[in-house]
Motif scaffolding. Structure first.
Motif, PDB file in Angstrom:
ATOM      1  N   GLU A 133     -77.049 -35.921 -32.780  1.00 15.39           N
ATOM      2  CA  GLU A 133     -77.089 -34.622 -32.124  1.00 15.39           C
ATOM      3  C   GLU A 133     -76.536 -34.645 -30.698  1.00 15.39           C
ATOM      4  O   GLU A 133     -75.980 -33.651 -30.228  1.00 15.39           O
ATOM      5  CB  GLU A 133     -78.524 -34.104 -32.118  1.00 15.39           C
ATOM      6  N   GLU A 134     -76.656 -35.760 -30.013  1.00 10.13           N
ATOM      7  CA  GLU A 134     -76.188 -35.831 -28.621  1.00 10.13           C
ATOM      8  C   GLU A 134     -74.672 -35.593 -28.497  1.00 10.13           C
ATOM      9  O   GLU A 134     -74.168 -35.267 -27.418  1.00 10.13           O
ATOM     10  CB  GLU A 134     -76.529 -37.200 -28.030  1.00 10.13           C
ATOM     11  N   TYR A 135     -73.946 -35.723 -29.608  1.00  4.90           N
ATOM     12  CA  TYR A 135     -72.497 -35.547 -29.579  1.00  4.90           C
ATOM     13  C   TYR A 135     -72.049 -34.154 -30.023  1.00  4.90           C
ATOM     14  O   TYR A 135     -70.876 -33.813 -29.874  1.00  4.90           O
ATOM     15  CB  TYR A 135     -71.823 -36.585 -30.484  1.00  4.90           C
ATOM     16  N   TYR A 136     -72.944 -33.344 -30.576  1.00  5.02           N
ATOM     17  CA  TYR A 136     -72.543 -32.093 -31.231  1.00  5.02           C
ATOM     18  C   TYR A 136     -71.812 -31.131 -30.303  1.00  5.02           C
ATOM     19  O   TYR A 136     -70.895 -30.426 -30.731  1.00  5.02           O
ATOM     20  CB  TYR A 136     -73.755 -31.376 -31.845  1.00  5.02           C
ATOM     21  N   GLN A 137     -72.220 -31.058 -29.035  1.00  4.79           N
ATOM     22  CA  GLN A 137     -71.621 -30.106 -28.106  1.00  4.79           C
ATOM     23  C   GLN A 137     -70.517 -30.728 -27.238  1.00  4.79           C
ATOM     24  O   GLN A 137     -69.993 -30.086 -26.336  1.00  4.79           O
ATOM     25  CB  GLN A 137     -72.704 -29.482 -27.220  1.00  4.79           C
ATOM     26  N   MET A 138     -70.177 -31.967 -27.537  1.00  6.90           N
ATOM     27  CA  MET A 138     -69.081 -32.623 -26.816  1.00  6.90           C
ATOM     28  C   MET A 138     -67.747 -32.211 -27.417  1.00  6.90           C
ATOM     29  O   MET A 138     -67.657 -31.830 -28.590  1.00  6.90           O
ATOM     30  CB  MET A 138     -69.226 -34.149 -26.897  1.00  6.90           C
ATOM     31  N   SER A 139     -66.693 -32.302 -26.628  1.00  7.54           N
ATOM     32  CA  SER A 139     -65.352 -32.117 -27.162  1.00  7.54           C
ATOM     33  C   SER A 139     -64.966 -33.349 -27.982  1.00  7.54           C
ATOM     34  O   SER A 139     -65.266 -34.484 -27.564  1.00  7.54           O
ATOM     35  CB  SER A 139     -64.352 -31.934 -26.024  1.00  7.54           C
ATOM     36  N   PRO A 140     -64.301 -33.177 -29.117  1.00  7.18           N
ATOM     37  CA  PRO A 140     -63.882 -34.350 -29.909  1.00  7.18           C
ATOM     38  C   PRO A 140     -63.022 -35.332 -29.127  1.00  7.18           C
ATOM     39  O   PRO A 140     -63.058 -36.539 -29.407  1.00  7.18           O
ATOM     40  CB  PRO A 140     -63.092 -33.721 -31.070  1.00  7.18           C
ATOM     41  N   ILE A 141     -62.265 -34.853 -28.137  1.00  2.40           N
ATOM     42  CA  ILE A 141     -61.387 -35.759 -27.397  1.00  2.40           C
ATOM     43  C   ILE A 141     -62.156 -36.733 -26.512  1.00  2.40           C
ATOM     44  O   ILE A 141     -61.595 -37.716 -26.027  1.00  2.40           O
ATOM     45  CB  ILE A 141     -60.355 -34.985 -26.552  1.00  2.40           C
ATOM     46  N   GLU A 142     -63.452 -36.480 -26.313  1.00  5.16           N
ATOM     47  CA  GLU A 142     -64.277 -37.372 -25.498  1.00  5.16           C
ATOM     48  C   GLU A 142     -64.822 -38.553 -26.305  1.00  5.16           C
ATOM     49  O   GLU A 142     -65.405 -39.469 -25.727  1.00  5.16           O
ATOM     50  CB  GLU A 142     -65.453 -36.604 -24.899  1.00  5.16           C
ATOM     51  N   LEU A 143     -64.632 -38.543 -27.606  1.00  7.64           N
ATOM     52  CA  LEU A 143     -65.207 -39.572 -28.466  1.00  7.64           C
ATOM     53  C   LEU A 143     -64.315 -40.801 -28.549  1.00  7.64           C
ATOM     54  O   LEU A 143     -63.124 -40.754 -28.245  1.00  7.64           O
ATOM     55  CB  LEU A 143     -65.415 -39.006 -29.880  1.00  7.64           C
ATOM     56  N   SER A 144     -64.896 -41.897 -29.018  1.00  4.53           N
ATOM     57  CA  SER A 144     -64.118 -43.108 -29.276  1.00  4.53           C
ATOM     58  C   SER A 144     -63.269 -42.898 -30.528  1.00  4.53           C
ATOM     59  O   SER A 144     -63.478 -41.945 -31.294  1.00  4.53           O
ATOM     60  CB  SER A 144     -65.046 -44.303 -29.484  1.00  4.53           C
ATOM     61  N   GLY A 145     -62.330 -43.809 -30.759  1.00  3.53           N
ATOM     62  CA  GLY A 145     -61.472 -43.699 -31.933  1.00  3.53           C
ATOM     63  C   GLY A 145     -62.256 -43.689 -33.235  1.00  3.53           C
ATOM     64  O   GLY A 145     -61.993 -42.885 -34.135  1.00  3.53           O
ATOM     65  N   GLY A 146     -63.235 -44.586 -33.339  1.00  5.22           N
ATOM     66  CA  GLY A 146     -64.046 -44.642 -34.547  1.00  5.22           C
ATOM     67  C   GLY A 146     -64.889 -43.396 -34.740  1.00  5.22           C
ATOM     68  O   GLY A 146     -65.053 -42.901 -35.861  1.00  5.22           O
ATOM     69  N   GLN A 147     -65.429 -42.865 -33.648  1.00  4.06           N
ATOM     70  CA  GLN A 147     -66.227 -41.638 -33.731  1.00  4.06           C
ATOM     71  C   GLN A 147     -65.367 -40.454 -34.147  1.00  4.06           C
ATOM     72  O   GLN A 147     -65.787 -39.620 -34.952  1.00  4.06           O
ATOM     73  CB  GLN A 147     -66.895 -41.361 -32.380  1.00  4.06           C
ATOM     74  N   LYS A 148     -64.156 -40.367 -33.614  1.00  2.91           N
ATOM     75  CA  LYS A 148     -63.241 -39.290 -34.012  1.00  2.91           C
ATOM     76  C   LYS A 148     -62.951 -39.358 -35.512  1.00  2.91           C
ATOM     77  O   LYS A 148     -62.931 -38.330 -36.202  1.00  2.91           O
ATOM     78  CB  LYS A 148     -61.931 -39.387 -33.232  1.00  2.91           C
ATOM     79  N   ARG A 149     -62.731 -40.572 -36.015  1.00  9.20           N
ATOM     80  CA  ARG A 149     -62.465 -40.739 -37.438  1.00  9.20           C
ATOM     81  C   ARG A 149     -63.659 -40.259 -38.262  1.00  9.20           C
ATOM     82  O   ARG A 149     -63.498 -39.593 -39.289  1.00  9.20           O
ATOM     83  CB  ARG A 149     -62.157 -42.214 -37.730  1.00  9.20           C
ATOM     84  N   CYS A 150     -64.863 -40.586 -37.795  1.00  6.50           N
ATOM     85  CA  CYS A 150     -66.076 -40.173 -38.497  1.00  6.50           C
ATOM     86  C   CYS A 150     -66.245 -38.655 -38.488  1.00  6.50           C
ATOM     87  O   CYS A 150     -66.650 -38.056 -39.492  1.00  6.50           O
ATOM     88  CB  CYS A 150     -67.305 -40.840 -37.885  1.00  6.50           C
ATOM     89  N   VAL A 151     -65.932 -38.023 -37.360  1.00  2.00           N
ATOM     90  CA  VAL A 151     -66.033 -36.564 -37.278  1.00  2.00           C
ATOM     91  C   VAL A 151     -65.039 -35.917 -38.232  1.00  2.00           C
ATOM     92  O   VAL A 151     -65.356 -34.928 -38.909  1.00  2.00           O
ATOM     93  CB  VAL A 151     -65.798 -36.085 -35.832  1.00  2.00           C
ATOM     94  N   ALA A 152     -63.836 -36.465 -38.309  1.00  2.00           N
ATOM     95  CA  ALA A 152     -62.828 -35.923 -39.220  1.00  2.00           C
ATOM     96  C   ALA A 152     -63.288 -36.042 -40.677  1.00  2.00           C
ATOM     97  O   ALA A 152     -63.104 -35.114 -41.474  1.00  2.00           O
ATOM     98  CB  ALA A 152     -61.497 -36.642 -39.023  1.00  2.00           C
TER      99      ALA A 152
END
Length: 205
Positions: A133-152
């Protein structure tokens, strides 16, 4: 769930004419399967998976989803694309939502889910891939490469597909993150009872 019979497909080239990519391919995908599709770069893997949810149509042959021919005139391809979710290589390059949660909700909303159902499905899918939940309101561009892949991946999962098809899901990731992605895929298969089709140009050790 998904069955193909004698699929043949060619691209048209202005200089070379017809270039055959797929020839007489038959397959079946059952509920809960974990299937690896291995082949050299340029062998037609991505072309093949684009047939699985009707993005490309075979020159000849038939594909059936749950017993119904997807090439029938009135077949609802939009529904098929909900049931057979495709995650292409480097999917994080297509993240565009203002927040992680809004990005994950986009496809469910686009396919007709209510705002409430889309949000619930997005949150369930984000949790499944390890995005808390701590990531839900963040912009995707603020995430790490692995986290971006997981969000996708979560964005496709939020459509509740029965079959999840991933083209090189670990491409460009470090070895530790690659292992994390494969563990997530096993988790998805177990918890959602979804069939997984994993495309790669080489065998992972």
């Amino acid at each position: 769930m998904l069955k193909g019979k004698n699929i043949t497909f060619s691209y048209s080239d202005s200089a070379k004419g017809k270039i055959q990519i797929l020839k007489d391919i038959s397959f079946h995908i059952n509920k809960g399967d974990f299937i690896g599709l291995i082949g050299a770069s340029g062998s037609g893997k991505t072309t093949f998976i684009k047939h699985l949810n009707g993005l490309l149509k075979a020159d000849c042959g038939e594909i059936f989803f749950e017993g119904q021919n997807i090439y029938e005139k009135k077949y609802p391809l939009s529904q098929l694309r909900k049931e057979v979710g495709l995650v292409f290589r480097y999917p994080e390059q297509q993240l565009f939502g203002r927040t992680v949660l809004k990005d994950t909700m986009y496809d469910p909303l686009n396919l007709g889910m209510s705002e409430q159902d889309a949000k619930k499905s997005a949150i369930d899918s984000l949790e499944l891939v390890g995005i808390t939940e701590e990531y839900y309101q963040m912009s995707p561009i603020e995430l790490s490469g692995g986290q971006k892949r997981c969000v996708a991946i979560a964005g496709v999962l939020a459509m509740q597909p029965k079959i999840l098809v991933l083209d090189e899901p670990a491409a460009g990731l470090d070895p530790e993150t690659k292992c994390d992605i494969f563990e997530i895929l096993q988790k998805i298969r177990k918890q959602r009872n979804a069939a997984i089709v994993l495309v790669s140009h080489h065998m992972e050790k």
